[in-house]
Structures are given as C-alpha cells and as structure tokens.
Scaffold this active site. Structure first.
Site, mmCIF file in Angstrom:
data_model
loop_
_atom_site.group_PDB
_atom_site.id
_atom_site.type_symbol
_atom_site.label_atom_id
_atom_site.label_comp_id
_atom_site.label_asym_id
_atom_site.label_seq_id
_atom_site.Cartn_x
_atom_site.Cartn_y
_atom_site.Cartn_z
ATOM 1 N N GLN A 363 1.338 3.569 -9.100
ATOM 2 C CA GLN A 363 0.117 2.662 -8.561
ATOM 3 C C GLN A 363 -0.642 2.945 -9.531
ATOM 4 O OE1 GLN A 363 2.294 5.386 -7.449
ATOM 5 N NE2 GLN A 363 1.507 6.156 -5.061
ATOM 6 N N GLN A 385 2.842 -1.851 -8.520
ATOM 7 C CA GLN A 385 2.701 -1.039 -7.565
ATOM 8 C C GLN A 385 1.774 -1.414 -7.293
ATOM 9 O OE1 GLN A 385 5.169 2.718 -7.343
ATOM 10 N NE2 GLN A 385 3.856 3.213 -5.749
ATOM 11 N N ASP A 386 1.450 -1.624 -5.853
ATOM 12 C CA ASP A 386 -0.222 -1.775 -5.248
ATOM 13 C C ASP A 386 -1.037 -2.081 -6.118
ATOM 14 O OD1 ASP A 386 0.534 0.496 -3.503
ATOM 15 O OD2 ASP A 386 -0.044 2.109 -4.827
ATOM 16 N N ASP A 407 4.668 -2.434 -2.093
ATOM 17 C CA ASP A 407 3.039 -1.732 -1.048
ATOM 18 C C ASP A 407 1.794 -2.992 -2.316
ATOM 19 O OD1 ASP A 407 4.806 -0.336 0.647
ATOM 20 O OD2 ASP A 407 3.885 1.192 -0.867
ATOM 21 N N ARG A 475 5.456 -2.348 5.209
ATOM 22 C CA ARG A 475 6.042 -1.001 5.924
ATOM 23 C C ARG A 475 5.282 -0.323 5.913
ATOM 24 N NH1 ARG A 475 7.869 3.311 0.538
ATOM 25 N NH2 ARG A 475 6.390 2.749 -0.099
#
Length: 571
Positions: A363, A385-386, A407, A475
């Site tokens: 993250q 990520q993120d 994500d 998701r």
C-alpha cells in the site's frame, strides 16, 4: 374511662410505621408508581417509534429513553440529543488514544505512532462534522436547506472511525485495535442511527427549502448557474463557480496565480509545501498556486484550514509531485499519500501525482482526497497498490489518467470519474489487478464509485502480456461496497467474471455492483459473477442515480471550478 390515668406510648420501629402507613394510606404510592410506570412505558414506545429502521436499534432506544419528557420533543431535538451523546463518545475515544500514546510512548513502533496520529486527526474531523450537522439542525430551517450536505457529513463521520481502525489491522497492532475499537464502533453506530433519524425530520412550514446549500457559502459570481441541474455551454456542472470554470478553460499563461512555485527560483517559492503554508486560511475565494514544470519530491498536505486552494500545473508529465511513503516502511495507508487534501473545495489541473515506492512496498498512496467538493481535471495519478484514495465526502475527476495494480481506486467518497483512463499495470507475480475497492460500511451512507464513459485498459508494461495476470473491475472492501461502470469502454484485460471476492462470501449479498451499456471486448456480461448484489443495469433511470447531477449534485458546485463535465449519462 379513668381520665387521670396516664396514657402509655410505645415507641414502634420505623419499619412497622412505614408498613402501617402503606396499609392505611396506599393510594399515594400506588398512584405515583403507576405514573412512573406509564411515563417509562410511554418513553419506550416513543423511542421505539423514533428508532424504527435503525441498524442499531437497542442502542438507539437506550439513548432516546434517557431523554426527559421525550413525548414533548421534536424529531430534530431527538436527533440533536443523539449528536450530543455521540460527541461525548468522540471525546472519550480521543482520551483513550491519548492515554495509549502516553503510556506506551517508548514502546510504540513507527506504524503504531502514525496510526494513533491518524486517529487523532480523524476523531477531530468527526467532531467537526457532528458540530456542523448540529448547527444546521438547530438553525431556523433545520435540514430543509442542507439535507444532502448533512447526509454527506454524517457518512464521512462514520468513515473516519473505520479509517482509524484500518491503521491497526495487522500483526501486533491488533492489540491497540482491541482497546480503541469498542468506542469507535459506538460512535459509528450512533452516526448510523442518526442517518436514519435524519430522514424522519420534517422542516418547519415557514422555512424556504430553496435557500442556498452549504457549497454556496464559499462564494460565487452573480452570474453563476442558479439551477443545480444545468450545465454551461462547455459542459461544466452547475455547482462549479464561474471564475473556476474560466481558470480551467483558459491557458495557464493567462491565468492569474496568487503564488508561483518554481524549482529554478523564478517564482515565490521553490517547494509546493511552502506555497501551501503561505496560502490564507479559511478563504471563501479561490486561491491559485501555479506550479511550474518540474519534479517536486515532497509529501504535501492541504489541511482543513486551507479551503478553496487550486493547484495549477503545466500538464500531465510536466508538473510532477512525487513521494515514496508506504506501509512496509512504517506508514499507514492513510498517511502514505504523496498529496493529501482535506480543505474544502480543492481543485487540481495539469498535475501528475506519483507514489514511486514500487509494487513490493504494497500500500502506497499517490493522492488521498478527503476534501468535500474537490475536483481534478486533466491530472494523472501513478502508483501500484492503492494509488488513488477517494477517502470521503464528494469528489469529481475528469479526463484524468489513473495507473495501478491492487485496489488502485479505493475509499468511501461519493465520487464520479468522467471521461477518464484507468490503466492496470504489471503487478507482482502472485498478485491480481483490481481496479476498485469501494469502502461503504453502512447502507445509509450516500457513498460509492461511479465510473462513467471511461476507458478501462492495460498500461504499457502489462499490455504485451495481459493474459499472465488476471484483472477485475472491483472487489468489496467493506460490507456495503458500491461501484458502477456506466457507458465505458472495457478492454479485454478484464476477466470474464468481471468482479472478484474479497474473502469467501463476505458482502456478496449486501454489495451493489452494476454495469450499464458498456462497450469493448471486456464488457460482455454473459459470464459475470452471479452474486446477489451484482446486477446488469437495464434501466436508464437506475443508471442515472450515479451521474454527476444526481450522485454528487455536481450541477450545484462544479461550474465555478471551470472543469468540463456533463450532468447526465451522456453529454
């Protein structure tokens, strides 16, 4: 009778006298007891009625039953009482966090220190949101003018509690989580109940519900669009002030900047951070910071006092703000952002924001926005990520490029992406690409991700080998996750199933995932997941709930920003 004989008095025990009194004169106590029982019963019955439909019914009833003369209170007064109780819970949680810091200051890891700092900030912002709603509830018209604003602020207040807890989700941090969780859950449950009660509040008859909403407090020209459902000829929504529209449409050279940032020393400052610090606090007018081309290696926060700030750059790939904070190196996801914006009404145009920590650092946020009525035009956000944390409140993105892996668009704002490009990058060997992870915790929150007329594709590093990594539209990060893709071009990078589970059957019945008239090889819905919460949207009226005009009231606050947009499903 012998009148001369002395009368003998016997001193009886007090208990005997009490019993004798009750036997001889029972009426008073029976009447008082009956009255008390009737009062308690009536209070409970009224509390039950007020709490109908709440998710945390017992908590609601307990809270309202304690109100003296509940039968004489309006629904607005009942809600105000609940807000006051919630504020007390916030103060208690702040005390818990401070106590943890003081008792363990030498034993806390960097990640734990950052997590507790996050909680301090988020609890203070919770208090701000609650007080704003309380002030409006006790004003002459109550929610008649600002109902949507109050739903937005309460939705954000709930989000803040879960963000605080997210900082303590793994490893030894769970010990801290267990200590602070009960209080934070109490706050979020009270706020959830407040959202339900807010819908039951009726405005006084003498109030003018067409009074200007919250976002018009931040200034505007006389010829700004008065109708929230209109657009100007360039396609900007009604909530955007005219001056902001002009700024975004004109060339940078003709825009009057209040401050200039230049690495070569030709401006007022050489760092963006210094320019933000010099900007006025609590401004009701637009303050433009022009950031000349170059790479600025900084972590920048536009805090809540810095309202109506605009970053104006020289274009994607020319003006770049770069950082590399990440969770592996001890930062929380919340605190890892290269650029974090909180002050209301933030705008950015022509800026690249990047977190270059790399996929192995997990993250690592490029942009985090918790700025209400924030808008981003012709910007790019780069990470793995993120990448893009659409944390809370109302946001709009137009003609932006977003790059990431896991994500990479996530959070719990009410946010619309319009005419943007979403690119999946090459992840780590054991990873899948997930474009969105929306974080709605409660069905009463007005939050979600709406992706309208965007391009969903593979970035250049993934395109040659798209089949080696599976990619999904989203998701469910939280229980009531809500995301829609509308009229977008979906490339064959997307797996035929379309969507991915978070963990087993978690949230599959409570989420809201929808697709409406998308195109491209990845838009075929014949092999999509069959979860109860997933739907192929066939109704234009249902799809229209997630447009700029309806989902984020864009017609009211976007026009002054100058960002092009259209209110409905199509321009």
């Amino acid at each position: 009778m012998n009148l001369t004989k002395k009368t003998k008095f016997v001193l009886l025990p007090l208990s005997f006298l009490t019993i004798t009194f009750l036997v001889l004169f029972p009426t008073f106590k029976t009447s008082q007891t009956t009255h008390n029982h009737l009062h308690i019963h009536r209070n409970l019955a009224i509390a039950e009625s007020h709490c109908d439909g709440t998710l945390y019914h017992d908590l609601c009833v307990d809270t309202l039953s304690a109100i003296p003369n509940l039968h004489k209170k309006s629904m607005a007064e009942v809600l105000c009482h609940t807000l006051n109780v919630t504020e007390d819970e916030v103060r208690s949680s702040e005390s818990n966090v401070t106590g943890l810091e003081c008792a363990n200051k030498d034993a806390l890891s960097p990640l734990q220190k950052h997590g507790l700092a996050d909680c301090h900030e988020l609890l203070q912002r919770t208090m701000d949101e609650l007080r704003t709603v309380y002030r409006e509830m006790t004003s002459q018209c109550g929610p008649a003018r600002h109902f949507t604003d109050m739903v937005t602020f309460l939705s954000a207040a709930m989000t803040y509690q879960y963000t605080c807890l997210d900082g303590f989700a793994v490893g030894s941090n769970r010990t801290i989580r267990q200590f602070i969780q009960p209080g934070l859950f109490n706050i979020s449950h009270h706020v959830s109940n407040s959202l339900v009660m807010l819908k039951k509040v009726h405005a006084p008859r003498h109030c003018n519900s067409s009074s200007p909403p919250y976002y018009n407090k931040y200034g505007g020209d006389e010829d700004d669009l008065a109708d929230a459902n209109r657009v100007d000829p360039s396609g900007f929504p009604g909530w955007m002030k005219k001056r902001d529209r002009r700024i975004l449409q004109q060339a940078n050279a003709t825009t009057r900047a209040d401050l200039v940032v230049a690495k070569d020393g030709s401006g007022n400052f050489t760092t963006v951070e210094a320019a933000v610090a010099a900007a006025p606090n609590n401004s009701d007018t637009r303050f433009v910071i022009y950031i000349k081309g170059g790479a600025y290696y900084e972590n920048i926060e536009v805090d809540k006092k810095k309202r109506n700030i605009m970053f104006l750059g020289d274009g994607i790939g020319k003006t770049m703000i770069k950082g590399n904070r990440n969770v592996v190196d001890g930062w929380t996801t919340f605190r890892s952002a290269t650029l974090a914006v909180v002050g209301t009404g933030f705008i950015a145009k022509g800026i690249t924001v990047e977190n270059y920590a790399g996929p192995s650092k997990h993250q690592a946020v490029a942009l985090r926005s918790g700025s209400d009525l924030s808008a981003f035009y012709q910007c790019s956000f780069i990470g793995y990520q993120d990448t893009l944390y659409t944390h809370s409140l109302r946001q709009f993105y137009r003609e932006c490029d977003i790059y990431g892996t896991v994500d990479f668009i996530f959070g719990n704002a009410a946010v619309v992406f319009q005419n943007c490009n979403l690119y999946a990058r090459k992840p780590l060997d054991n990873q899948k690409n997930i474009f969105t992870a929306q974080g709605r915790e409660d069905p009463n929150q007005n939050t979600g991700i709406s992706i309208l007329n965007c391009k969903v594709s593979a970035a250049s590093d993934l395109a040659p080998n798209k089949t080696a990594f599976k990619s999904y539209l989203g998701r469910p990060w939280k229980m009531y996750s809500r995301t829609v893709f509308l009229l977008s071009n979906i490339d064959d990078v997307i797996d035929p199933a379309g969507w991915l589970e978070w963990s087993g059957d978690f949230a599959l019945s409570t989420l809201y995932y929808g697709e409406y008239k998308n195109r491209g090889p990845g838009s075929n819905t014949s092999a999509r997941v069959t979860w109860p919460g997933y739907r192929v949207i066939n109704s234009s009226s249902e799809a229209s709930n997630f447009t700029v005009g309806n989902f984020i009231e864009g017609s009211v606050w976007l026009p002054p920003t100058g960002i092009s947009f259209y209110l409905n499903l199509t321009a």
